[in-house]
Motif scaffolding. Structure first.
Motif, PDB file in Angstrom:
ATOM      1  N   VAL A  95       0.842  -1.193   0.000  1.00 25.18           N
ATOM      2  CA  VAL A  95       0.000   0.000   0.000  1.00 25.18           C
ATOM      3  C   VAL A  95       0.879   1.246   0.000  1.00 25.18           C
ATOM      4  O   VAL A  95       0.609   2.207  -0.716  1.00 25.18           O
ATOM      5  N   LEU A  96       1.947   1.233   0.798  1.00 28.55           N
ATOM      6  CA  LEU A  96       2.855   2.374   0.891  1.00 28.55           C
ATOM      7  C   LEU A  96       4.124   2.127   0.087  1.00 28.55           C
ATOM      8  O   LEU A  96       4.572   0.984  -0.048  1.00 28.55           O
ATOM      9  N   THR A  97       4.715   3.197  -0.420  1.00 32.31           N
ATOM     10  CA  THR A  97       5.988   3.079  -1.133  1.00 32.31           C
ATOM     11  C   THR A  97       7.121   2.882  -0.128  1.00 32.31           C
ATOM     12  O   THR A  97       6.930   3.056   1.078  1.00 32.31           O
ATOM     13  N   LYS A  98       8.305   2.520  -0.619  1.00 36.22           N
ATOM     14  CA  LYS A  98       9.463   2.336   0.270  1.00 36.22           C
ATOM     15  C   LYS A  98       9.771   3.617   1.036  1.00 36.22           C
ATOM     16  O   LYS A  98      10.083   3.577   2.222  1.00 36.22           O
ATOM     17  N   LYS A  99       9.652   4.742   0.370  1.00 36.62           N
ATOM     18  CA  LYS A  99       9.915   6.042   1.024  1.00 36.62           C
ATOM     19  C   LYS A  99       8.896   6.292   2.135  1.00 36.62           C
ATOM     20  O   LYS A  99       9.242   6.722   3.229  1.00 36.62           O
ATOM     21  N   GLU A 100       7.621   6.015   1.862  1.00 35.29           N
ATOM     22  CA  GLU A 100       6.577   6.201   2.871  1.00 35.29           C
ATOM     23  C   GLU A 100       6.773   5.246   4.050  1.00 35.29           C
ATOM     24  O   GLU A 100       6.559   5.610   5.208  1.00 35.29           O
ATOM     25  N   LEU A 101       7.216   4.010   3.778  1.00 34.00           N
ATOM     26  CA  LEU A 101       7.478   3.055   4.852  1.00 34.00           C
ATOM     27  C   LEU A 101       8.620   3.534   5.740  1.00 34.00           C
ATOM     28  O   LEU A 101       8.586   3.382   6.959  1.00 34.00           O
ATOM     29  N   GLN A 102       9.658   4.111   5.145  1.00 33.72           N
ATOM     30  CA  GLN A 102      10.779   4.654   5.916  1.00 33.72           C
ATOM     31  C   GLN A 102      10.317   5.795   6.822  1.00 33.72           C
ATOM     32  O   GLN A 102      10.799   5.949   7.929  1.00 33.72           O
ATOM     33  N   GLN A 103       9.376   6.596   6.345  1.00 34.27           N
ATOM     34  CA  GLN A 103       8.861   7.703   7.142  1.00 34.27           C
ATOM     35  C   GLN A 103       8.048   7.197   8.338  1.00 34.27           C
ATOM     36  O   GLN A 103       7.992   7.859   9.366  1.00 34.27           O
ATOM     37  N   VAL A 104       7.435   6.034   8.202  1.00 40.03           N
ATOM     38  CA  VAL A 104       6.659   5.454   9.310  1.00 40.03           C
ATOM     39  C   VAL A 104       7.580   5.144  10.469  1.00 40.03           C
ATOM     40  O   VAL A 104       7.228   5.341  11.641  1.00 40.03           O
ATOM     41  N   LEU A 105       8.779   4.632  10.166  1.00 38.50           N
ATOM     42  CA  LEU A 105       9.738   4.304  11.219  1.00 38.50           C
ATOM     43  C   LEU A 105      10.350   5.558  11.777  1.00 38.50           C
ATOM     44  O   LEU A 105      10.693   5.707  12.872  1.00 38.50           O
TER      45      LEU A 105
END
Length: 105
Positions: A95-105
């Protein structure tokens, strides 16, 4: 491992909430405090490894060390959500891009 139990508090966050299925972009999981761990390890012939006191301690200490390094707050486990695959099949996508996943962390 045959049976593993954690007794403690788990912090679960749903990140990237959306109106589309599955409704979130990722799940973030961590323990705010170290949990109590109960293990039952059996080998192929039914040998119960955890009945040997020193071996039980080695395995338990290894689990506690892994939890401390990987899942004890502020460390977190990130589980990306996948979009449902349509009836025609295909490869699941996050659902999320790799960049968006990094921002979650």
């Amino acid at each position: 491992m045959h049976d593993i139990k954690f007794n403690g508090t788990v912090r679960v966050l749903l990140a990237g909430l959306t109106r589309e299925d599955p409704g979130y972009g990722a799940i973030v999981v961590s323990f705010p405090d170290p949990p109590a761990i109960a293990l039952d390890i059996r080998l192929g012939g039914g040998l119960e490894v955890t009945r040997v006191p020193w071996l039980r301690k080695v395995v338990s200490d290894g689990m506690k060390s892994w939890i401390k390094e990987e899942m004890l707050w502020p460390q977190r486990m990130l589980i990306p959500a996948e979009r449902p695959v349509g009836p025609s099949g295909g490869k699941p996508t996050f659902v999320l891009t790799k960049k968006e996943l990094q921002q979650v962390l």
